[in-house]
Scaffold this active site. Structure first.
Site, mmCIF file in Angstrom:
data_model
loop_
_atom_site.group_PDB
_atom_site.id
_atom_site.type_symbol
_atom_site.label_atom_id
_atom_site.label_comp_id
_atom_site.label_asym_id
_atom_site.label_seq_id
_atom_site.Cartn_x
_atom_site.Cartn_y
_atom_site.Cartn_z
ATOM 1 N N ARG A 102 0.913 -1.367 0.042
ATOM 2 C CA ARG A 102 -0.063 0.031 0.074
ATOM 3 C C ARG A 102 0.888 1.152 0.156
ATOM 4 O O ARG A 102 0.545 2.217 -0.615
ATOM 5 C CB ARG A 102 -0.817 -0.045 1.354
ATOM 6 C CG ARG A 102 -1.798 1.289 1.366
ATOM 7 C CD ARG A 102 -2.659 1.112 2.564
ATOM 8 N NE ARG A 102 -3.250 2.472 2.685
ATOM 9 C CZ ARG A 102 -4.373 2.636 3.558
ATOM 10 N NH1 ARG A 102 -4.863 1.896 4.677
ATOM 11 N NH2 ARG A 102 -5.144 3.748 3.609
ATOM 12 N N ASN A 156 -10.632 -4.027 -1.492
ATOM 13 C CA ASN A 156 -10.560 -2.956 -2.432
ATOM 14 C C ASN A 156 -9.715 -3.500 -3.525
ATOM 15 O O ASN A 156 -8.729 -4.192 -3.247
ATOM 16 C CB ASN A 156 -10.037 -1.794 -1.675
ATOM 17 C CG ASN A 156 -11.217 -0.801 -1.065
ATOM 18 O OD1 ASN A 156 -12.034 -0.891 -1.663
ATOM 19 N ND2 ASN A 156 -10.921 -0.456 0.113
ATOM 20 N N CYS A 176 -19.133 -1.384 0.496
ATOM 21 C CA CYS A 176 -18.365 -0.318 0.831
ATOM 22 C C CYS A 176 -19.106 0.427 1.973
ATOM 23 O O CYS A 176 -20.457 0.424 2.118
ATOM 24 C CB CYS A 176 -18.314 0.437 -0.255
ATOM 25 S SG CYS A 176 -17.247 1.955 0.134
ATOM 26 N N HIS A 206 -16.427 3.999 -4.833
ATOM 27 C CA HIS A 206 -15.397 5.291 -4.804
ATOM 28 C C HIS A 206 -15.389 6.241 -5.654
ATOM 29 O O HIS A 206 -14.766 6.970 -5.877
ATOM 30 C CB HIS A 206 -14.252 4.628 -4.414
ATOM 31 C CG HIS A 206 -13.890 4.010 -3.252
ATOM 32 N ND1 HIS A 206 -12.393 3.521 -2.944
ATOM 33 C CD2 HIS A 206 -14.442 3.490 -2.164
ATOM 34 C CE1 HIS A 206 -12.494 2.914 -1.680
ATOM 35 N NE2 HIS A 206 -13.704 2.872 -1.408
ATOM 36 N N TYR A 253 -13.902 10.248 -2.053
ATOM 37 C CA TYR A 253 -12.886 9.999 -3.135
ATOM 38 C C TYR A 253 -13.044 10.962 -4.352
ATOM 39 O O TYR A 253 -12.112 10.759 -5.309
ATOM 40 C CB TYR A 253 -12.969 8.560 -3.507
ATOM 41 C CG TYR A 253 -12.614 7.617 -2.361
ATOM 42 C CD1 TYR A 253 -11.419 7.001 -2.303
ATOM 43 C CD2 TYR A 253 -13.683 7.192 -1.566
ATOM 44 C CE1 TYR A 253 -11.058 6.143 -1.226
ATOM 45 C CE2 TYR A 253 -13.424 6.434 -0.064
ATOM 46 C CZ TYR A 253 -11.908 5.732 -0.346
ATOM 47 O OH TYR A 253 -11.719 4.962 0.760
#
Length: 439
Positions: A102, A156, A176, A206, A253
């Site tokens: 990440r 995700n 989500c 998102h 987002y």
């Protein structure tokens, strides 16, 4: 929470959580304990290859159940096949490559002038490439061991992962926490209970907007924006004037699209969210090892994923108890947004029962939103092709795989330039070579 109708007697279910060693799992377990009348569990199995983490998380999970008087059994294992055997539902919350991967997703795109984020843009593509093959392998093993089990995906990028699962014939619904987060926030601002708030939530995972907020059948969104626009804008880190101009509330987002260059400038030289979470996880695991701790610690609230446990309970209960109630989920478009293909995965309110999720009708989407939704849907289609490179008998040559990655990046509205897409492709492959056999 939905009001459950119909049958008065319900069985107790077995659930398995893949990625059960996550530091977030105690939040999920707390939801299962508090809402045991909604989703009565006989057994909860936590599955994770990280044995040390799993032992700490599993021990705390048992203590949470005991504290709240939950009669269900909690166990944990590294054996996926044994863990999912006989499960009624399997929840996926895994992170391939961990926080280290990440961190890369959040940093190397910045070198090319693009936002670094784990679900959006080039970083999101990298995460999808690492994740989709692993999730599909897990889902196939679930299907062999317990073919009737539902898969609830919180991994995700949820939209792309869910689309992969559905394209391969799995019983899956994506979840989500954005919608439930807005519902709770709006309810607090309006001084009503969350159950009184109905959202007109539409878009892709998102990439969504709240176009109406109804209380008692009345759309109170104009009043919400007028009275609380500054608070909402501050939460979303977007200009108040933009919310007023849209007359809608975009998800957090959307700032990566509406303020892309500003976000890139802010992110350079700053600690990544992955580094922050990694430090937080170390502290959480220390706390989880305390045998006196029998509730989720306050520190966990900083981990993210607010209200996911309640959304997960509600969705899983609806699938297993055949309730037919309405929830915001990720599921097949099937003509709901007519400008998208039927096999696109959208995030909208849907009727959820034992057959799955059926999207409710949606008002025509304004061109301002429809254009971006169509653009990102095309990117998601190409991302799935890249993520599946070399599967199904296709020759997994590096040149073809690189071309597939390049095409997805070129199609993304946050990239869109050939030189930039080429540099990002090189960076992505260099940082993810261990996860992409063909690379």
């Amino acid at each position: 929470m939905p009001a459950f109708q119909g049958r008065t007697a319900h069985p107790r279910f077995k659930l398995a959580v893949v990625g059960g060693g996550s530091t977030y799992t105690p939040e999920l377990v707390d939801g299962f304990a508090r809402l045991r009348d909604v989703l009565p569990l006989a057994e909860l199995v936590l599955i994770d290859p990280a044995a040390e983490r799993l032992e700490l998380v599993g021990g705390l999970a048992r203590r949470i159940f005991a504290r709240q008087g939950h009669p269900g059994r909690i166990s944990w294992t590294a054996d996926l096949d044994a863990g999912v055997d006989g499960a009624d539902a399997v929840l996926l919350q895994l992170r391939v490559g961990g926080q280290a991967a990440r961190h890369q997703d959040e940093t190397w795109p910045l070198e090319c002038g693009c936002v670094g984020q784990e679900t959006t843009g080039a970083g999101g593509l990298a995460k999808a490439l690492r994740t989709v093959p692993v999730v599909l392998d897990i889902a196939e093993r679930v299907r062999r061991r317990t073919p009737r089990a539902w898969i609830v995906d919180f991994t995700n990028p949820v939209g792309i992962v869910t689309r992969a699962l559905l394209a391969h014939g799995h019983h899956a619904v994506g979840l989500c926490n954005v919608a439930i987060g807005f519902q709770r926030r709006f309810a607090a601002l309006l001084g009503v209970t969350p159950g009184e708030v109905e959202l007109e939530h539409v878009g892709l995972n998102h990439l969504t907007w709240e176009r109406a907020v109804r209380v008692g059948g009345e759309d109170v969104l104009p009043r919400l924006l007028a009275d609380h626009g500054d608070v909402l804008a501050d939460h979303l880190r977007l200009p108040r004037a933009l919310l007023d101009r849209l007359g809608a509330v975009p998800s957090y987002y959307l700032r990566y699209y509406y303020r892309h260059d500003a976000v890139v400038a802010e992110s350079r030289g700053r600690t990544s969210r992955a580094e922050e979470v990694a430090a937080l996880e170390r502290r959480l695991l220390e706390q989880y090892g305390d045998p006196a701790l029998d509730e989720k610690p306050e520190l966990l609230s900083r981990r993210g994923g607010a209200f996911y446990s309640e959304a997960a309970v509600a969705l899983t209960a609806s699938l297993l108890r055949d309730t037919g109630d309405t929830q915001v989920v990720n599921t097949l478009n099937r003509g709901t947004l007519p400008f998208l293909p039927d096999d696109a995965v959208i995030e909208v309110p849907a009727t959820v029962d034992a057959t799955g999720a059926t999207p409710l009708p949606v008002r025509p989407l304004e061109p301002l939103y429809a254009g971006l939704v169509a653009h990102v849907t095309a990117y998601e289609h190409l991302t799935l092709e890249a993520a599946l490179w070399g599967r199904g008998g296709r020759r997994a040559d590096r040149a073809g795989g690189r071309d597939a990655v390049f095409a997805a990046l070129l199609a993304h509205p946050l990239v869109g330039q050939a030189d930039r897409a080429g540099r990002l492709t090189d960076q992505l492959l260099a940082h993810n070579r261990e996860h992409l056999p063909w690379a």
